[in-house]
Design an enzyme around this catalytic site. Structure first.
Site, PDB file in Angstrom:
ATOM      1  N   SER A 136       0.961  -1.136  -0.113  1.00  0.00           N
ATOM      2  CA  SER A 136       0.160  -0.150   0.080  1.00  0.00           C
ATOM      3  C   SER A 136       0.843   1.088  -0.015  1.00  0.00           C
ATOM      4  O   SER A 136       1.777   1.360   0.458  1.00  0.00           O
ATOM      5  CB  SER A 136      -0.936   0.040   1.242  1.00  0.00           C
ATOM      6  OG  SER A 136      -1.789  -1.077   1.395  1.00  0.00           O
TER       7      SER A 136
HETATM    8  N1  SAH Z   1       0.366  -4.696   4.154  1.00  0.00           N
HETATM    9  C1  SAH Z   1       1.052  -5.319   3.148  1.00  0.00           C
HETATM   10  C2  SAH Z   1       0.673  -5.446   1.887  1.00  0.00           C
HETATM   11  C3  SAH Z   1      -0.570  -6.236   1.919  1.00  0.00           C
HETATM   12  S1  SAH Z   1      -1.391  -6.830   0.281  1.00  0.00           S
HETATM   13  C4  SAH Z   1       2.430  -4.525   2.881  1.00  0.00           C
HETATM   14  O1  SAH Z   1       2.548  -4.015   3.824  1.00  0.00           O
HETATM   15  O2  SAH Z   1       3.402  -5.235   2.127  1.00  0.00           O
HETATM   16  C5  SAH Z   1      -2.417  -7.963   0.738  1.00  0.00           C
HETATM   17  C6  SAH Z   1      -2.087  -9.159   0.993  1.00  0.00           C
HETATM   18  O3  SAH Z   1      -3.276  -9.806   1.693  1.00  0.00           O
HETATM   19  C7  SAH Z   1      -1.672  -9.961  -0.153  1.00  0.00           C
HETATM   20  O4  SAH Z   1      -0.292 -10.289   0.109  1.00  0.00           O
HETATM   21  C8  SAH Z   1      -2.444 -11.160   0.047  1.00  0.00           C
HETATM   22  O5  SAH Z   1      -1.779 -12.384  -0.528  1.00  0.00           O
HETATM   23  C9  SAH Z   1      -2.925 -11.147   1.116  1.00  0.00           C
HETATM   24  N2  SAH Z   1      -4.102 -11.951   1.313  1.00  0.00           N
HETATM   25  C10 SAH Z   1      -5.325 -11.999   0.559  1.00  0.00           C
HETATM   26  N3  SAH Z   1      -6.160 -12.787   1.224  1.00  0.00           N
HETATM   27  C11 SAH Z   1      -5.849 -13.079   2.478  1.00  0.00           C
HETATM   28  C12 SAH Z   1      -6.289 -14.026   3.358  1.00  0.00           C
HETATM   29  N4  SAH Z   1      -7.545 -14.616   3.373  1.00  0.00           N
HETATM   30  N5  SAH Z   1      -5.602 -14.468   4.546  1.00  0.00           N
HETATM   31  C13 SAH Z   1      -4.226 -13.943   4.393  1.00  0.00           C
HETATM   32  N6  SAH Z   1      -3.725 -13.073   3.475  1.00  0.00           N
HETATM   33  C14 SAH Z   1      -4.483 -12.651   2.577  1.00  0.00           C
END
Ligand code: SAH
Length: 204
Positions: A52
């Site tokens: 993000s």
């Molecule tokens: N905050 C993170 C970016 C997150 S992007 C940073 O600082 O880099 C969103 C993430 O959520 C992705 O890596 C994706 O694989 C994960 N995601 C999506 N659905 C999910 C679920 N049900 N449980 C755990 N992670 C999930």
């Protein structure tokens, strides 16, 4: 970044500003995009996921109302950047990621910069993590059509669930507080996240 993109857009919690200033974001973005690490934009991190933009990380962290006593659940570890920001304020962060390679790489990066109060877990974070509940804050970094019940159930009294709720294209950032009398919704503007992939949210 802190002065222009964060303070300039209304982030005022001193703990959040200090955390954003202290965590080296370039350490978490892919090598070829390091020159954009402090730009106010999301960046691709592989596996079709994104880190993000700094403002959204700061806003979500502020909406979580963290203290140094907070027991936090993060859903969507991604690169581990937001995990490091939260860990620099809170007591402990339990961070769940569904893609094992992202979790593994995040673990290496967090260890490299000496973050110790984090436990990384692989699985569906929409189920929460009952073994270490209740949480003072739950931060979901992926979009859901509504707030998953297991996460609401695992909030402590006074705790907050910060989650982007909407469709796949656009969402509203919600901060849902559990009070002794029930749940209270706050909203903090619109946002765009990758989908939360779960039987509780979106399919793949
Ligand atoms: N905050 C993170 C970016 C997150 S992007 C940073 O600082 O880099 C969103 C993430 O959520 C992705 O890596 C994706 O694989 C994960 N995601 C999506 N659905 C999910 C679920 N049900 N449980 C755990 N992670 C999930």
């Amino acid at each position: 970044m802190v002065r222009k993109d964060l303070v300039g857009r209304g982030i005022s919690d001193a703990r959040v500003l200090a955390a954003m200033a202290s965590v080296p974001r370039e350490h978490f973005v892919p090598q070829d995009l390091r020159h954009l690490a402090y730009a106010d934009q999301p960046l691709p991190i592989g596996c079709e996921q994104t880190i993000s933009q700094p403002y959204i990380v700061a806003l979500m962290t502020e909406e979580a109302h963290l203290t140094r006593h907070s027991n936090v659940l993060e859903v969507g570890t991604g690169t581990g950047y937001h995990t490091a920001v939260v860990a620099s304020i809170a007591r402990h962060v339990w961070s769940v990621e569904r893609i094992a390679t992202l979790s593994h790489d995040a673990g290496i990066r967090l260890e490299e910069i000496g973050v110790e109060n984090v436990t990384l877990l692989i699985g569906d974070g929409a189920q929460g993590h009952l073994a270490t509940a209740p949480f003072d804050a739950i931060i979901v970094a992926a979009a859901a059509p509504n707030s998953p019940d297991p996460l609401l159930d695992q909030l402590a009294i006074g705790g907050r669930l910060v989650i982007p709720v909407g469709d796949r294209a656009i969402q509203t950032l919600y901060s849902i507080e559990r009070t002794a009398d029930g749940l209270v919704n706050h909203t903090a503007g619109s946002c765009r996240f990758v989908p939360l992939v779960s039987p509780q949210a979106f399919q793949g």
